[in-house]
Motif scaffolding. Structure first.
Motif, PDB file in Angstrom:
ATOM      1  N   GLY A   1     -11.575   3.616   3.027  1.00 55.81           N
ATOM      2  CA  GLY A   1     -10.884   2.356   3.110  1.00 55.81           C
ATOM      3  C   GLY A   1     -11.486   1.372   2.519  1.00 55.81           C
ATOM      4  O   GLY A   1     -11.308   0.034   2.711  1.00 55.81           O
TER       5      GLY A   1
ATOM      6  N   SER B   1      -5.634   2.899  -2.123  1.00 55.07           N
ATOM      7  CA  SER B   1      -6.663   2.449  -1.090  1.00 55.07           C
ATOM      8  C   SER B   1      -7.934   1.932  -1.641  1.00 55.07           C
ATOM      9  O   SER B   1      -8.679   1.309  -1.080  1.00 55.07           O
TER      10      SER B   1
ATOM     11  N   SER C   1     -17.991   8.665   3.361  1.00 55.38           N
ATOM     12  CA  SER C   1     -17.026   9.429   2.385  1.00 55.38           C
ATOM     13  C   SER C   1     -16.958  10.834   3.382  1.00 55.38           C
ATOM     14  O   SER C   1     -15.989  11.415   3.463  1.00 55.38           O
TER      15      SER C   1
ATOM     16  N   GLU D   1     -13.788  10.053  -0.390  1.00 55.87           N
ATOM     17  CA  GLU D   1     -13.738   8.726  -0.891  1.00 55.87           C
ATOM     18  C   GLU D   1     -12.510   7.766  -0.681  1.00 55.87           C
ATOM     19  O   GLU D   1     -12.511   6.733  -0.215  1.00 55.87           O
ATOM     20  N   SER D   2     -11.327   8.515  -1.105  1.00 58.12           N
ATOM     21  CA  SER D   2     -10.090   7.780  -0.861  1.00 58.12           C
ATOM     22  C   SER D   2      -9.778   7.572   0.517  1.00 58.12           C
ATOM     23  O   SER D   2      -8.838   6.825   0.733  1.00 58.12           O
ATOM     24  N   ASN D   3     -10.460   7.965   1.352  1.00 58.69           N
ATOM     25  CA  ASN D   3     -10.091   7.893   2.963  1.00 58.69           C
ATOM     26  C   ASN D   3     -11.021   6.947   3.560  1.00 58.69           C
ATOM     27  O   ASN D   3     -10.630   6.724   4.728  1.00 58.69           O
TER      28      ASN D   3
ATOM     29  N   SER E   1     -15.198  10.659   6.596  1.00 58.91           N
ATOM     30  CA  SER E   1     -13.713  10.383   6.350  1.00 58.91           C
ATOM     31  C   SER E   1     -12.840  11.390   5.532  1.00 58.91           C
ATOM     32  O   SER E   1     -11.770  11.363   5.513  1.00 58.91           O
ATOM     33  N   GLY E   2     -13.572  12.398   4.896  1.00 61.43           N
ATOM     34  CA  GLY E   2     -12.913  13.577   4.290  1.00 61.43           C
ATOM     35  C   GLY E   2     -12.777  13.055   2.841  1.00 61.43           C
ATOM     36  O   GLY E   2     -11.722  13.728   2.453  1.00 61.43           O
TER      37      GLY E   2
ATOM     38  N   ARG F   1      -3.606   7.418  -2.712  1.00 54.90           N
ATOM     39  CA  ARG F   1      -4.978   7.598  -3.040  1.00 54.90           C
ATOM     40  C   ARG F   1      -5.613   6.761  -3.726  1.00 54.90           C
ATOM     41  O   ARG F   1      -6.727   5.957  -3.359  1.00 54.90           O
TER      42      ARG F   1
ATOM     43  N   ARG G   1      -8.604  -2.952   0.625  1.00 57.86           N
ATOM     44  CA  ARG G   1      -9.888  -2.476   1.115  1.00 57.86           C
ATOM     45  C   ARG G   1     -10.406  -3.264   2.189  1.00 57.86           C
ATOM     46  O   ARG G   1     -10.181  -4.439   2.128  1.00 57.86           O
TER      47      ARG G   1
ATOM     48  N   ARG H   1       0.954  -1.336   0.037  1.00 59.89           N
ATOM     49  CA  ARG H   1       0.003   0.047   0.160  1.00 59.89           C
ATOM     50  C   ARG H   1       0.891   1.213  -0.029  1.00 59.89           C
ATOM     51  O   ARG H   1       0.594   2.296  -0.639  1.00 59.89           O
TER      52      ARG H   1
END
Length: 609
Positions: free
Chosen positions: A158, A114, A148, A154-156, A151-152, A111, A120, A24
């Motif tokens: 998980g 993830s 989303s 969608e990439s955060n 978490s700030g 980014r 995931r 990762r």
């Protein structure tokens, strides 16, 4: 750290976790590609972790890719990056025996990494939130939006939308593995163990399949004792997995809101089903029977409730909680949430009535009296009648003994005409509109006569129904229902979670203000979490078990009712206009101009071809 040949791990799980974090960080995905077992005892002795797109697509003799799914063949690029671990038996350790770092492709950014399948994962906290939102009827796409946002981006998060959908599906299959009907029965028994006032009854067929069933919680049975003078039920709402008619018993509380007295789901609408339902309903409500009203009901008290109006309103309300695919076990859960929503609205009205003062529109004392005794909704209805009464005029029509008949009509209008019969001794009046008999408050026609003739200085007591007053629930009940007023003092698990979440959000809000506070809070949480895990669960106070009451005896195993399969849009039950039933204009062939076929099947077209 970067993996290297000879690195030692306690178990293959630690090795996989280490390689996953490395992958990762670098920018690629991994998967468990191959396991090696010993020849003698078939124990695991080796594992290969490779790039998730490692396999090279196989080629046929014609040079085309062999794959039943084109998407799978397009994702494989033959990258050989991998890490292999093997068991060293003398030490019971796992050692890295091979490590390849070369990649034949461009690496991903953090980014993008993830979003790869191998990286995931849904955290336990996210699973709890997904379960809560799903039980509240929120679809998976909107649940993903909530995750989303929290978490700030969608990439955060998980995890991806497909992971949320899979989790919801797995959760549903886990819940329904014992059967839909059995799960519902277990829920009913759990409700009884926590609250002895909860009652239910289930009918069975010869094969122990679930048939008609009825249930009512404590609040519904208690509400019936206060507002059970008017009840309506309607079986036109078909919304569940088995197309079983939903029959809610509905009434009106002191705020003129719909209140639920219990409900049932029926397998059919035969006479025997309704006989069973009404007998069960009567037993659940302590034998207190709602007399049947005649077809013409304007002179009968119905709390201003017409059957179709209340039924359609409740049907619209329940559409926000259940769908046509809802299982019965989910249905009873959602019904309880609907009940909670209705009672919360009642509490809001109670608070508004007791903590605010209505604005008076007239100088009549009768309006001030109504403001002191009626709930806010009923006072506004009474105020509207009183204010409108100023537009009416009255004239004496005839007299029968001491009783006098007056005609009341709008000023400047000859129609409509309402007749008010007055008994001056009893100060009792009856209007031809029968609003008081039907709704329970004085109509504008009687009020116009009372006010302008100065017959009353205050609101007569015989025209005040206690069910519409602020203290509607203060009257004494029967001895056999006093136990329903005793609320359970135990705090439910849901309430405990909510209390902790509120406190935790306040702590988080303070902890995010600076890096120093963030680090301090993170350290304190890890310490608290470790201490909670060390607590002995046996020291937790157990919930007391009550011997609940049910209206029927049930077997250990309850089978689901027959599933009603449906395909496409259901047929409409609407009565069609005769013009709609007429057949439309038939289509003609464009070649021979005859009906019954089209151009491609026309014999002339074939001959011409």
């Amino acid at each position: 750290m970067e993996p290297c040949k000879g690195m030692v791990f306690d178990n293959p799980e630690d090795a996989q976790t280490f390689y996953t974090r490395y992958a990762r960080r670098v920018g690629f995905g991994i998967r468990k590609n191959h396991k090696r077992l010993s020849q003698s005892d078939k124990l695991l002795i080796g594992v290969d972790y490779t790039f998730s797109r490692e396999e090279q697509p196989k080629q046929s003799n014609e040079g085309k890719t062999k794959s039943s799914k084109t998407n799978q063949s397009e994702t494989k690029i033959g990258c050989k990056a991998m890490m292999s671990v093997s068991l060293r038996r003398e030490e019971e350790k796992w050692v890295v025996t091979r490590f390849v770092t070369y990649h034949n492709h461009e690496l991903y950014t953090p980014r993008t990494t993830s979003l790869l399948r191998g990286h995931r994962k849904i955290t336990p906290a996210q699973k709890n939130l997904i379960n809560v939102l799903n039980e509240s009827g929120i679809p998976a796409t909107k649940i993903m939006s909530v995750l989303s946002h929290g978490s700030g981006g969608e990439s955060n998060v998980g995890c991806a939308l497909i992971d949320v959908q899979n989790h919801i599906g797995n959760k549903r299959r886990e819940l329904l593995k014992e059967g839909d009907a059995q799960r519902m029965h277990n829920y009913f028994m759990e409700c009884q163990s926590k609250n002895p006032g909860f009652v239910y009854s289930i009918q069975l067929d010869d094969n122990n399949r679930m048939g008609n069933f009825f249930w009512a919680n404590t609040r519904s049975r208690l509400a019936y004792q206060y507002f059970g003078d008017v009840v309506t039920f309607d079986a036109t709402y078909l919304t569940n997995h088995y197309s079983m008619p939903f029959v809610p018993f509905t009434g009106v509380n002191h705020h003129h809101q719909s209140v639920m007295f219990g409900c049932a789901l029926l397998v059919n609408e035969t006479t025997s089903s309704y006989v069973w339902l009404l007998r069960t309903w009567l037993e659940a409500m302590f034998g207190r029977a709602s007399s049947w009203i005649p077809a013409y009901l304007r002179s009968m008290f119905c709390a201003g409730m017409s059957t179709t109006q209340r039924s359609e309103s409740m049907n619209k309300f329940f559409k926000g909680f259940v769908r046509s695919s809802t299982f019965v076990s989910d249905f009873v859960h959602q019904y309880e949430k609907a009940i909670d929503a209705r009672y919360f609205k009642e509490k809001e009205k109670d608070l508004k009535t007791k903590n605010t003062k209505p604005v008076l529109k007239t100088c009549y004392k009768i309006e001030a009296d109504a403001a002191n005794v009626y709930t806010r909704k009923l006072f506004m209805m009474f105020q509207e009648e009183l204010f409108s009464s100023q537009k009416y005029t009255s004239s004496k029509h005839c007299q029968d003994g001491v009783k006098k008949c007056y005609r009341v009509m709008l000023m400047g209008k000859e129609k409509p005409v309402y007749e008010v019969v007055l008994d001056p001794i009893e100060k009792n009046a009856i209007c031809s509109c029968h609003m008081f008999e039907f709704v329970g408050i004085l109509c504008r026609h009687i009020l116009a006569f009372f006010v302008k003739k100065s017959l009353v200085s205050s609101l007569p007591q015989q025209y005040i129904l206690q069910r519409w007053t602020i203290n509607a629930k203060s009257r004494a009940l029967q001895e056999n229902v006093d136990e329903l007023k005793q609320e359970d003092s135990q705090i439910s698990s849901t309430l405990r979670i909510n209390n902790l979440l509120i406190q935790f959000l306040e702590v988080v809000e303070e902890g995010q203000k600076s890096q120093r506070k963030h680090d301090y809070l993170a350290l304190a949480l890890r310490k608290t979490h470790s201490e909670l895990l060390d607590l002995d669960d046996e020291t937790i106070e157990k919930q007391p078990q009550h011997s609940g009451h049910q209206l029927s005896n049930m077997p250990v195993t309850l089978l689901d009712p027959p599933h009603v399969s449906s395909k496409g849009r259901p047929k409409s039950l609407r009565l069609k206009h005769p013009m709609e039933s007429q057949s439309g204009k038939k289509r003609k062939c464009s070649i021979c101009k005859q009906t019954g076929h089209i151009k491609t099947s026309c014999s002339l077209h074939k001959q011409a071809s």
